[in-house]
Enzyme design. Structure first.
Site, PDB file in Angstrom:
ATOM      1  CG  ASP A 167     -17.790  -9.299  -5.086  1.00 40.83           C
ATOM      2  OD1 ASP A 167     -18.892  -9.119  -4.530  1.00 40.83           O
ATOM      3  OD2 ASP A 167     -16.710  -8.955  -4.566  1.00 40.83           O
ATOM      4  CD  GLU A 176      -2.961  -1.111   0.241  1.00 37.17           C
ATOM      5  OE1 GLU A 176      -3.118  -0.057  -0.406  1.00 37.17           O
ATOM      6  OE2 GLU A 176      -3.653  -2.134   0.041  1.00 37.17           O
TER       7      GLU A 176
END
Length: 343
Positions: A288, A263
């Site tokens: 999804d 991240e």
């Protein structure tokens, strides 16, 4: 596990022997010795914190500088001995984690073999749990005609995906259908970017039709997230089939896979551990993905103008889909390659 000799904690020669004994990558003995040293230091810090917490209750009659000196020496020696005996288990955990990093990645054949072994073990457990269910089912079939049920079972097997197909040579009874556990299909590895685009195209076209955008941008996003399908999120339990690296937040009630992820915080890459959603197939991942965008109001601007795929992915990025500052630019570059492969 044979404990190592901790020696005297203040013997500086121990550190020299540790340095001299390191042979390089794969040296398990040196790794364990270093891990025990780390655990000893950590334990020593705990002892020191506890001693400091008790200083408020000490009196001058029972405490002196000499007493504290010998207490520190005793604590240091005790921390070293506890670490050598593996009493806390921190050194074992460090050795296990770092040793796993040195292992070469498993080949597709090894992964397939491991998956088969896990499935066989799970099936054995399920068989032991289904004895009573088989007895009940046997009584039902003994009292009623099973022709309709057998026909329905055969039709279901014939329409099942290839990965879950039952060999024609094996005789399948209704009791076998109850006993067999539900298995997550193992997707075939991707051989090349062309293979990835070809196999993802029908799923991407369906998802793009629901979003109103170009399927190439969805394939490009999946390619970037997974390295053309070669780095799909996985752990010891198996692949997640998660092509868009959607995390499993508290709203997600399905299966999860926890692993390390990269991240960016203020432009700085940081390794973090996170849980990701897990699906039964790549098609489920695309479905999804569509639900995820539609259910999150922050992506409304991206969904308001999906006709331009470049604008769509930039709006998605600005809404916070990914922390990589160059995320949208990378996907747009990959999209050009995807379009060439789709021709």
């Amino acid at each position: 596990m044979k404990p190592t000799d901790p020696g005297f904690v203040n013997d500086l020669a121990n550190l020299d022997r540790l340095r001299a004994g390191i042979k390089g990558k794969g040296d398990t003995e040196s790794l364990r010795a270093a891990a025990e040293q780390f655990e000893a230091l950590f334990t020593q810090m705990l002892f020191k914190s506890m001693r400091q917490a008790n200083e408020a209750f000490e009196s001058d009659l029972m405490s002196s500088s000499n007493t504290k000196f010998f207490e520190e020496m005793r604590d240091e020696q005790m921390s070293s001995e506890l670490s050598a005996r593996g009493s806390l288990g921190l050194a074992d955990l460090i050795v296990e984690q770092l040793s796993a990093l040195e292992q070469p990645p498993a080949t597709p054949e090894e992964q397939a073999k491991a998956a088969q072994e896990k499935a066989a073990g799970f099936e054995a457990i399920q068989q032991s749990r289904q004895v009573s269910a088989d007895d009940v089912l046997a009584k039902v079939f003994a009292a009623k005609d099973t022709t309709a049920i057998d026909t329905a079972a055969k039709d279901k097997i014939a329409s099942a995906p290839e990965q879950a197909a039952i060999p024609a040579a094996s005789a399948t009874t209704p009791a076998d259908l109850v006993r067999s556990p539900l298995r997550q299909p193992q997707e075939k590895p991707f051989s090349s970017p062309e293979d990835f685009v070809t196999r993802m195209r029908p799923f991407a076209e369906k998802a793009a039709g629901m979003l109103g955008t170009d399927p190439a941008v969805l394939i490009a996003q999946a390619a970037l997230e997974t390295g053309w399908g070669k780095k799909v999120v996985k752990n010891a339990a198996g692949d997640s089939n998660n092509l868009f690296n959607i995390k499993a937040d508290p709203r997600w009630a399905g299966n999860k896979v926890a692993t390390q992820t990269l991240e960016y915080h203020d432009g700085i890459p940081v390794q973090e551990r996170a849980a990701f959603r897990s699906y039964n197939s790549y098609e489920d991942s695309f479905n999804d993905y569509v639900r995820f965008l539609n259910d999150n109001p922050r992506y409304s601007e991206a969904l308001a103008s999906p006709q331009d795929p470049r604008r769509f992915i930039r709006n998605l990025h600005q809404a916070g889909y990914a922390t990589d500052p160059k995320y949208a630019d990378k996907i747009i570059n990959v999209m050009e390659s995807v379009k060439k492969l789709m021709k």
